[in-house]
Scaffold this active site. Structure first.
Site, PDB file in Angstrom:
ATOM      1  N   ILE A 149       0.835  -1.193   0.000  1.00  0.00           N
ATOM      2  CA  ILE A 149       0.000   0.000   0.000  1.00  0.00           C
ATOM      3  C   ILE A 149       0.875   1.250   0.000  1.00  0.00           C
ATOM      4  CG2 ILE A 149      -0.234  -0.133   2.526  1.00  0.00           C
ATOM      5  CD1 ILE A 149      -3.068   1.102   2.210  1.00  0.00           C
ATOM      6  N   CYS A 150       0.353   2.314  -0.567  1.00  0.00           N
ATOM      7  CA  CYS A 150       0.955   3.649  -0.539  1.00  0.00           C
ATOM      8  C   CYS A 150       2.229   3.683  -1.388  1.00  0.00           C
ATOM      9  CB  CYS A 150       1.198   4.066   0.909  1.00  0.00           C
ATOM     10  SG  CYS A 150       1.502   5.825   1.161  1.00  0.00           S
ATOM     11  N   ALA A 151       3.375   3.909  -0.782  1.00  0.00           N
ATOM     12  CA  ALA A 151       4.640   3.938  -1.521  1.00  0.00           C
ATOM     13  C   ALA A 151       5.177   2.543  -1.797  1.00  0.00           C
ATOM     14  CB  ALA A 151       5.682   4.748  -0.747  1.00  0.00           C
ATOM     15  N   TYR A 172       0.317   5.365  -3.963  1.00  0.00           N
ATOM     16  CA  TYR A 172       0.097   6.736  -3.526  1.00  0.00           C
ATOM     17  C   TYR A 172       0.070   7.659  -4.751  1.00  0.00           C
ATOM     18  CZ  TYR A 172       0.290  10.862  -0.595  1.00  0.00           C
ATOM     19  OH  TYR A 172      -0.010  12.051   0.025  1.00  0.00           O
TER      20      TYR A 172
END
Length: 185
Positions: free
Chosen positions: A100-102, A122
């Protein structure tokens, strides 16, 4: 077993919401620490790991979860043991990988994203996914592509975590957890 990797600078919301929601779904979770038993997150919350990343042994049905946070992603990339575990999850039949995200950008740099497969990260980092041959689905909070699940960022931590529960225990259990959380009600 689900192993959530904790490296210095990890995004606390992404790691801890995932652990909490998975446990509500009666799915066993272990926090695997990189570089020590106590790991500081990106917002100064220190978490005690259940085991060191070196102590993880993967088997079919397991899942490795990579929370974001630029520092956490750098910690994973800087650890030979953590990278070997991530590669092991990608290469072990029946093993899940989630980021998730980066963290999906780490998978892009490692060549572990499915060519032509949909994924999310992200906002603003999706160029790395495209360069790796994946198709960014930035209108989604969480995306499942085969044995890979990706999520957008801290604000979508519950969507991501519920996608993990659904993958491991089915839509009915994920729905029960969602209802118990009063999420999206």
């Amino acid at each position: 077993m689900v192993y959530i990797l904790l490296g210095a600078g990890f995004e606390e919301a992404e790691a801890l919401v995932a652990a909490d929601v998975l446990r509500r779904g009666e799915i066993p979770v272990s926090l695997a620490g990189i570089g020590g038993e106590w790991v500081a997150g990106s917002h100064g919350i220190t978490v005690k790991a259940d085991l060191p990343v070196e102590g993880v042994t993967l088997k079919e049905g397991d899942m490795v979860v990579l929370p974001g946070g630029m520092g956490g992603v750098a910690s994973i990339e800087g650890s030979g043991e953590a990278l070997a575990l991530v590669r092991g999850a990608a290469e072990t039949p029946g093993c899940w990988l989630a980021a998730i995200c980066a963290a999906p950008t780490l998978l892009a740099r490692a060549g572990l994203l499915p060519q032509g497969g949909r994924c999310v990260c992200y906002p603003g980092m999706e160029g790395e996914l495209s360069q790796a041959g994946a198709v960014p689905a930035m209108d989604q909070a969480a995306v499942r592509e085969g044995m890979l699940i990706t999520g957008k960022g801290p604000g979508t931590a519950f969507d991501f975590a519920l996608a993990l529960v659904e993958a491991l225990a089915g839509a009915e259990r994920a729905g029960q957890v969602r209802a118990g959380l009063h999420y999206g009600v």
